[in-house]
Enzyme design. Sequence first.
Site, mmCIF file in Angstrom:
data_model
loop_
_atom_site.group_PDB
_atom_site.id
_atom_site.type_symbol
_atom_site.label_atom_id
_atom_site.label_comp_id
_atom_site.label_asym_id
_atom_site.label_seq_id
_atom_site.Cartn_x
_atom_site.Cartn_y
_atom_site.Cartn_z
ATOM 1 N N GLY A 206 24.509 62.150 25.630
ATOM 2 C CA GLY A 206 24.858 61.004 24.798
ATOM 3 C C GLY A 206 24.728 59.708 25.559
ATOM 4 C CB SER A 207 26.052 56.354 24.837
ATOM 5 O OG SER A 207 27.463 56.432 24.909
ATOM 6 C CD GLU A 226 19.403 63.223 28.374
ATOM 7 O OE1 GLU A 226 19.301 61.982 28.557
ATOM 8 O OE2 GLU A 226 19.273 63.769 27.276
ATOM 9 C CG LEU A 227 24.713 60.127 30.881
ATOM 10 C CD1 LEU A 227 25.512 59.397 31.951
ATOM 11 C CD2 LEU A 227 25.614 60.566 29.741
ATOM 12 C CD GLU A 355 18.406 55.424 25.584
ATOM 13 O OE1 GLU A 355 17.716 56.453 25.604
ATOM 14 O OE2 GLU A 355 19.650 55.430 25.697
#
EC number: 1.2.1.9
Length: 456
Positions: A206-207, A226-227, A355
Site C-alpha cells: 500500500g501507501s 511494498e510501498l 507517485e
Amino acid sequence: MIVCCDPGAKVPLATHDDVDKAIDAAVAAAPAMAALGAFERKAILEKAVAELKKRAEEIAQILTMEAGKPIKDARGEVSRTIDTFQVAAEESVRIYGEVMPLDISARNKGLQGLVKKFPIGPVSMVSPWNFPLNLVAHKVAPALAVGCPFVLKPASRTPLSALILGDILHRIPELPQGAFSILPVSREDADMFTVDERFKLLTFTGSGPVGWDMKARAGKKKVVMELGGNAPCIVDDYVPDLDYTIQRLINGGFYQGGQSCIHMQRLYVHERLYNEVKEAFLAQVKKLKVGNPFEEDTFIGPMISEKDAKRIEDWAKEAVEKGGKLLAGGGRKGALMEPTVLENVPMEAMARKEEIFGPVVLLYKYSDFKEAVKECNNTHYGLQAGIFTKDLNKAFYAFEHMEVGGVILNDSPALRVDSQPYGGLKDSGIQREGVKYAMEDMLETKVLVMRNVGIL
C-alpha cells in the site's frame, strides 16, 4: 457495511471481536498447519488452481465491477493469480535445508549441522485495491505453501475477489479449521493486524505513509512492505526495435490506467531518437480508448474513484503551471482520466516527485547515459526501472547503479513476472515478494548441531 463499486454489492464489516477470534483461530491452527506434509500443501494449492481456472471468467467480471479495470486486464489478473498459486504449489515441495560441516577447527572435531526451515506462525496480511486478487495471492499462496495460518484484510474498496478466493479455500477440506480468515474491516478495527503480538509476520502492500507507520508500531514481528514507486525508463540511442519499443512504452505508461506501483511514470529518451520516439508515442497515446471497462477494446477504464481522478488532473495542471508542457490528454470526465503526456516537468511538481498512480507519463530528453541513470535515481522511491538498449555494457551499468529492486531490460518497468523477486529500495519498501522469496520470509531457520561421539 462496505458498499463496492456496484451499488448492489454489499459486504459486512468484521468487528474488533471478530478479528480477535480470527487471530485466536490462527494461533490454534498453527500446529496443524505446520504438521501438513509437503505433498498435502501442494495438493491444497493445486485444488485452488483448479477452482480458479473453473471460475476464471466469473472472477474477472467481478474484478472489473469492483475495481473498474478493463475486462482484458481483469482476465490477465486472474491468469496471473493462477500462475502465482501454481508456482506456490511447485515451491511447496522445494523448501530445502542443508547438512553443513561444523568441524572448522580442531576443537570442533566430530561436529556437523542439520539446517531445516519451519513455518514462522500466524501471518497478518493487508492488501491493496489495484490488484485485489493477485496481490492477495502473493501473500496467501506462499503462506499455504509453507504451512502458515493467516488473517487477511482485503482493501476496503475492492473486497469481493478476496472473499471469492476465501470461498475457494473454504471448500478445500484438507485445510485445518482456523487456517485462514478474510475479514473486511474498518480502519479503526484494523489496528490489530499491526500491533497484535500473536502475529509473527506482517505483510503489507500500500501507501508509504501508512506502511512506515505500521512498521513503527509492529513490535517484534517481522515486517514485509511494498510501498509504491515513481518508475523511470530509459530509451537509449540504439534500441532493438522501435515499433516494439513504442508498444511496450504505451503498455508501461497506461496499462490499468497507471494504477500500478511499477507504472512507467518517467521516460528518458536519448536526444538522437527523441523527436522520433515522441511523435510515435503521442500518436499511439491518442488512439487509446477511455471508457466502459466491460467493452473489449477499452484500454483505460475509470480510476478507482472520482476523487483520485481529480487529484491526478490537479497534479497535471500543477505540472504545467510550474513549467511543464502538456503534449496530450489532461482532461477528465468524472472518474475517467485521459491518458496524459507532459514534457520537462520540473522536480518541484507533485507529478515528478511523488507517485502519481494514474495514466500520466513525464517525457524528458537526455544526452549522456550515466547522467540519465543519475536522474532516474533522483527520487525517494526505488521499486523498478526499465531500459531499452542494444548495449550490454549500458545494461549492466544500469543494473549496477540504478537504485531499484529490479531493472527490466528491453521492456518497461511495469513488467512483473510472478515468480521473480519483487520489491524496492529506499521508500519503496523492505524485503521481497515473488512466491519463493515471500516463502523465505515466512520461514524460520533452525539448526541441529550433532556431535559424533562414536559407538557407546
